[in-house]
Write an enzyme that holds these catalytic residues in place. Sequence first.
Site, mmCIF file in Angstrom:
data_model
loop_
_atom_site.group_PDB
_atom_site.id
_atom_site.type_symbol
_atom_site.label_atom_id
_atom_site.label_comp_id
_atom_site.label_asym_id
_atom_site.label_seq_id
_atom_site.Cartn_x
_atom_site.Cartn_y
_atom_site.Cartn_z
ATOM 1 N N TYR A 264 1.164 3.052 -2.294
ATOM 2 C CA TYR A 264 1.780 2.030 -1.423
ATOM 3 C C TYR A 264 3.446 2.173 -1.079
ATOM 4 C CZ TYR A 264 2.916 -2.555 0.746
ATOM 5 O OH TYR A 264 3.316 -3.405 1.551
ATOM 6 N N ALA B 92 4.344 -11.140 -1.107
ATOM 7 C CA ALA B 92 4.012 -12.299 -0.173
ATOM 8 C C ALA B 92 2.429 -12.962 -0.149
ATOM 9 C CB ALA B 92 4.218 -11.643 1.396
ATOM 10 N N ASP C 252 -6.705 0.731 17.236
ATOM 11 C CA ASP C 252 -6.722 1.448 15.790
ATOM 12 C C ASP C 252 -5.474 2.070 15.755
ATOM 13 O OD1 ASP C 252 -6.849 2.828 13.434
ATOM 14 O OD2 ASP C 252 -8.978 3.542 14.121
ATOM 15 N N VAL C 253 -4.447 1.580 14.927
ATOM 16 C CA VAL C 253 -3.066 2.503 15.089
ATOM 17 C C VAL C 253 -3.298 3.818 14.454
ATOM 18 C CG1 VAL C 253 -1.776 0.412 14.763
ATOM 19 C CG2 VAL C 253 -2.318 1.657 12.614
ATOM 20 N N LYS D 233 5.887 2.910 1.798
ATOM 21 C CA LYS D 233 6.896 2.160 2.201
ATOM 22 C C LYS D 233 8.660 2.752 2.112
ATOM 23 C CE LYS D 233 4.419 -1.348 3.681
ATOM 24 N NZ LYS D 233 4.495 -1.337 5.376
#
Length: 246
Positions: A145, A178, A53-54, A149
């Site tokens: 988001y 993507a 889990d980052v 980024k």
Amino acid sequence: MSEFQGLVALVTGGASGIGAATAAMLQQRGARVAVLDLDVTSAPAGTVAFGCDVTDAASVDRAVAEAAAQLGGIDIVVNNAGIGAAGDVSENDDTEWARVLDVNVTGIARVSRAALPHLRQSAHPVIINMCSAVAYVGVRQRALYSASKGAVLALTLAMAADHVADGIRVNAVAPGTADTPWVGRLLDSAPDPAAAAEALRARQPLGRLVTADEIAHTVASLASPLAASTTASIVRVDGGMTSLRV
């Protein structure tokens, strides 16, 4: 013999989507690959998988240490783990802002921090962060988001400056929209999925979504020792989304 022969790569979020494509490609090109993900059941064949889990420093430290011990070090870190968010600034509460930034930005710092001692022992150390085209252009309904980024872009440049003296290269890849499971879920939740899919395709000059394999190819190119002079670069794989008006 591949230029990746004898190198160890660590890929976060490597059990699905772009991360899985990247892990598979690096493994096919000769690297030994460790996949770190919340659910590793779909990790590509030939890789070694570790639950991680980052957002949890202890989880990150343990997984990185186990990967380095089992595979004999770390040469390449691909910080791919990330989550999406939709809406303008009024549509995500403080808890969601904290959650997305924790995964998409601070998660990169946690993994990179844990990997640095191993990277400093490598002859070909490199970190690749996953950015996005939305760091360059304003896109409707992507406020949170996009903010995450944009931070990844700035963090990549700062990390490149901090670690160039150690010989550690730091770059990023900035995909356009993507064809990934997250985008699929986003489309499924739209009032008119077919129309939403067409809108996503239409905003990219190539007229189609970017594929996970295309992004993985760029990650591998940046990670290669043959790219030894490439650092502080953010490579756009976006079908012309951020540069062309046609």
